[in-house]
Design a protein around this motif. Structure first.
Motif, mmCIF file in Angstrom:
data_model
loop_
_atom_site.group_PDB
_atom_site.id
_atom_site.type_symbol
_atom_site.label_atom_id
_atom_site.label_comp_id
_atom_site.label_asym_id
_atom_site.label_seq_id
_atom_site.Cartn_x
_atom_site.Cartn_y
_atom_site.Cartn_z
ATOM 1 N N ILE A 21 -16.779 20.093 75.516
ATOM 2 C CA ILE A 21 -17.885 20.691 75.912
ATOM 3 C C ILE A 21 -17.924 22.244 75.492
ATOM 4 O O ILE A 21 -18.937 22.681 74.873
ATOM 5 N N SER A 22 -16.942 22.919 75.511
ATOM 6 C CA SER A 22 -16.827 24.283 74.864
ATOM 7 C C SER A 22 -17.156 24.166 73.377
ATOM 8 O O SER A 22 -17.992 24.989 72.465
ATOM 9 N N PHE A 23 -16.598 23.303 72.714
ATOM 10 C CA PHE A 23 -16.959 23.076 71.210
ATOM 11 C C PHE A 23 -18.321 22.645 70.927
ATOM 12 O O PHE A 23 -18.774 23.131 70.027
ATOM 13 N N PHE A 24 -18.770 21.875 71.841
ATOM 14 C CA PHE A 24 -20.213 21.490 71.875
ATOM 15 C C PHE A 24 -21.158 22.772 71.908
ATOM 16 O O PHE A 24 -22.173 22.733 71.168
ATOM 17 N N GLY A 25 -20.683 23.492 72.765
ATOM 18 C CA GLY A 25 -21.734 24.736 72.817
ATOM 19 C C GLY A 25 -21.654 25.474 71.805
ATOM 20 O O GLY A 25 -22.798 26.245 71.191
ATOM 21 N N ILE A 26 -20.372 25.617 70.944
ATOM 22 C CA ILE A 26 -20.533 26.523 69.618
ATOM 23 C C ILE A 26 -21.364 25.444 68.529
ATOM 24 O O ILE A 26 -22.045 26.185 67.778
ATOM 25 N N PHE A 27 -21.226 24.515 68.470
ATOM 26 C CA PHE A 27 -22.110 23.531 67.542
ATOM 27 C C PHE A 27 -23.518 23.718 67.910
ATOM 28 O O PHE A 27 -24.495 23.910 67.024
ATOM 29 N N LEU A 28 -23.783 23.646 69.256
ATOM 30 C CA LEU A 28 -25.197 23.939 69.362
ATOM 31 C C LEU A 28 -25.826 25.237 68.944
ATOM 32 O O LEU A 28 -26.751 25.246 68.320
ATOM 33 N N ILE A 29 -25.035 26.535 68.847
ATOM 34 C CA ILE A 29 -25.297 27.663 68.422
ATOM 35 C C ILE A 29 -25.568 27.668 66.897
ATOM 36 O O ILE A 29 -26.516 28.019 66.527
ATOM 37 N N GLY A 30 -24.614 26.751 66.502
ATOM 38 C CA GLY A 30 -24.667 26.557 65.143
ATOM 39 C C GLY A 30 -25.652 25.771 64.328
ATOM 40 O O GLY A 30 -26.372 26.105 63.222
ATOM 41 N N TYR A 31 -26.337 25.050 65.238
ATOM 42 C CA TYR A 31 -27.553 24.340 65.039
ATOM 43 C C TYR A 31 -29.007 25.131 65.233
ATOM 44 O O TYR A 31 -30.215 24.536 65.053
ATOM 45 N N ASP A 32 -28.849 26.190 65.793
ATOM 46 C CA ASP A 32 -30.046 27.116 65.998
ATOM 47 C C ASP A 32 -30.845 27.508 64.723
ATOM 48 O O ASP A 32 -30.043 27.968 63.719
ATOM 49 N N PRO A 33 -31.960 26.975 64.448
ATOM 50 C CA PRO A 33 -32.549 27.437 63.298
ATOM 51 C C PRO A 33 -32.780 28.650 62.884
ATOM 52 O O PRO A 33 -33.020 29.064 61.749
ATOM 53 N N ASN A 34 -32.758 29.525 63.784
ATOM 54 C CA ASN A 34 -32.919 31.022 63.697
ATOM 55 C C ASN A 34 -31.536 31.469 63.267
ATOM 56 O O ASN A 34 -31.562 32.650 62.851
ATOM 57 N N LEU A 35 -30.366 30.765 63.450
ATOM 58 C CA LEU A 35 -29.097 31.235 62.949
ATOM 59 C C LEU A 35 -28.443 30.350 61.741
ATOM 60 O O LEU A 35 -27.267 30.433 61.407
ATOM 61 N N LYS A 36 -29.583 29.928 60.855
ATOM 62 C CA LYS A 36 -29.047 29.198 59.801
ATOM 63 C C LYS A 36 -27.738 30.050 58.824
ATOM 64 O O LYS A 36 -27.099 29.662 58.252
ATOM 65 N N GLY A 37 -28.350 31.291 58.800
ATOM 66 C CA GLY A 37 -27.652 32.140 57.843
ATOM 67 C C GLY A 37 -26.116 32.808 58.512
ATOM 68 O O GLY A 37 -25.326 33.238 57.552
ATOM 69 N N GLU A 38 -25.962 32.260 59.912
ATOM 70 C CA GLU A 38 -24.815 32.703 60.246
ATOM 71 C C GLU A 38 -23.672 31.515 60.647
ATOM 72 O O GLU A 38 -22.684 31.599 60.900
#
Length: 294
Positions: free
Chosen positions: A135-152
């Motif tokens: 679940i913790s890894f899923f939370g990180i992946f969720l942040i990675g899929y934030d369209p506002n954070l594509k450059g991150e």
């Protein structure tokens, strides 16, 4: 309020010590980013941080060669902590435009530490713990899929590598718990300084010119991470491992993002997006729940 079962893991003195450590850890990320924003190359900044750590600890160390059985664990600890963690963390912050996702990403150190400790220390990992880790890894992946954070995404990936090395370093520290913590961190600082500096010289270049361009304010920022974070906070954390297992100490790591995000907002005015907030909450809550399992 922190759950009473969490508080009871440590003595009152050690409980307040770990809160202080997490406050310092939280300050590390925005302060480090401030230093890198002065155009200081990330590898050189990491090398200088380790150099400051090494120099500061020399007067407090007794130069006694440890028993041979500690040689390989000490080398492993020095490379994973002195090189792996600092190298990839600074690269991550150097690539990032936002600090908040990196602070959340660093939480992966906890599930990594638990997984590694189960392999090398034989500490049992239950099915519930495995689910919470996923679940913790899923939370990180969720942040990675934030369209506002594509450059991150690349910066977040580098942060994950740093967290992985941090988890290993914390487990390796258990193998050298009989070695004076000041001595082990001094060796770690020397190892990190030399190895990262070599990479900096060959990839970033212009080392002498970069050193000449560092102003007094940047030196103070480097001193904060080199002394307050790397010496006081990290040494205090590894000191706690003399009394508690990785599973008891590392869960408190979920507190540092709270301090870090507050400081990041105060310094940079960053306000996380909704998706990043949800992902961050998932990570922090799952990590918090991990510590409740005995």
């Amino acid at each position: 309020m922190i759950h009473s079962r969490w508080v009871n893991c440590l003595t009152t003195k050690h409980y307040f010590l770990v809160l202080f450590i997490m406050l310092i850890f939280g300050s590390s990320y925005p302060v480090n980013k401030l230093a890198l924003n002065t155009s200081l190359p990330p590898m050189l900044a990491g090398s200088l941080r380790m150099f400051i750590l090494f120099i500061f600890l020399i007067p407090f160390c007794k130069f006694k060669i440890p028993d041979k059985k500690y040689f390989f664990p000490l080398i492993g600890f020095s490379l994973t902590m002195g090189f792996g963690v600092i190298f990839f963390l600074n690269l991550s912050l150097g690539k990032a435009t936002l600090v908040a996702p990196i602070i959340i990403g660093a939480q992966l150190a906890i599930p990594f530490a638990i997984l590694v400790s189960s392999i090398f220390l034989g500490e049992k990992v239950s099915t519930k713990q495995c689910i919470l880790i996923l679940i913790s890894f899923f939370g990180i992946f969720l942040i990675g899929y934030d369209p506002n954070l594509k450059g991150e995404i690349y910066a977040l990936f580098l942060c994950g590598i740093s967290a992985f090395f941090y988890g290993i370093a914390n487990v390796l520290s258990r193998y050298i718990k009989e070695v004076d913590v000041k001595f082990s961190n001094m060796i770690m600082g020397l190892t990190g300084f030399i190895t990262i500096l070599i990479f900096s010289i060959f990839t970033e270049g212009n080392t002498i010119n970069h050193l000449k361009d560092i102003d007094i304010n940047t030196w103070f920022l480097l001193l904060h991470n080199g002394v307050t974070v790397s010496v006081i906070a990290h040494t205090s954390l590894f000191y706690l491992y003399k009394f508690y297992s990785v599973n008891k100490v590392m869960p408190f790591y979920s507190l540092f993002p709270i301090f870090g995000l507050i400081l990041t907002f105060l310094i940079f005015g960053e306000i996380p997006t909704i998706l990043s907030t949800i992902g961050g909450a998932i990570v922090i809550i799952s990590v918090y729940q991990l510590q409740k399992i005995r």
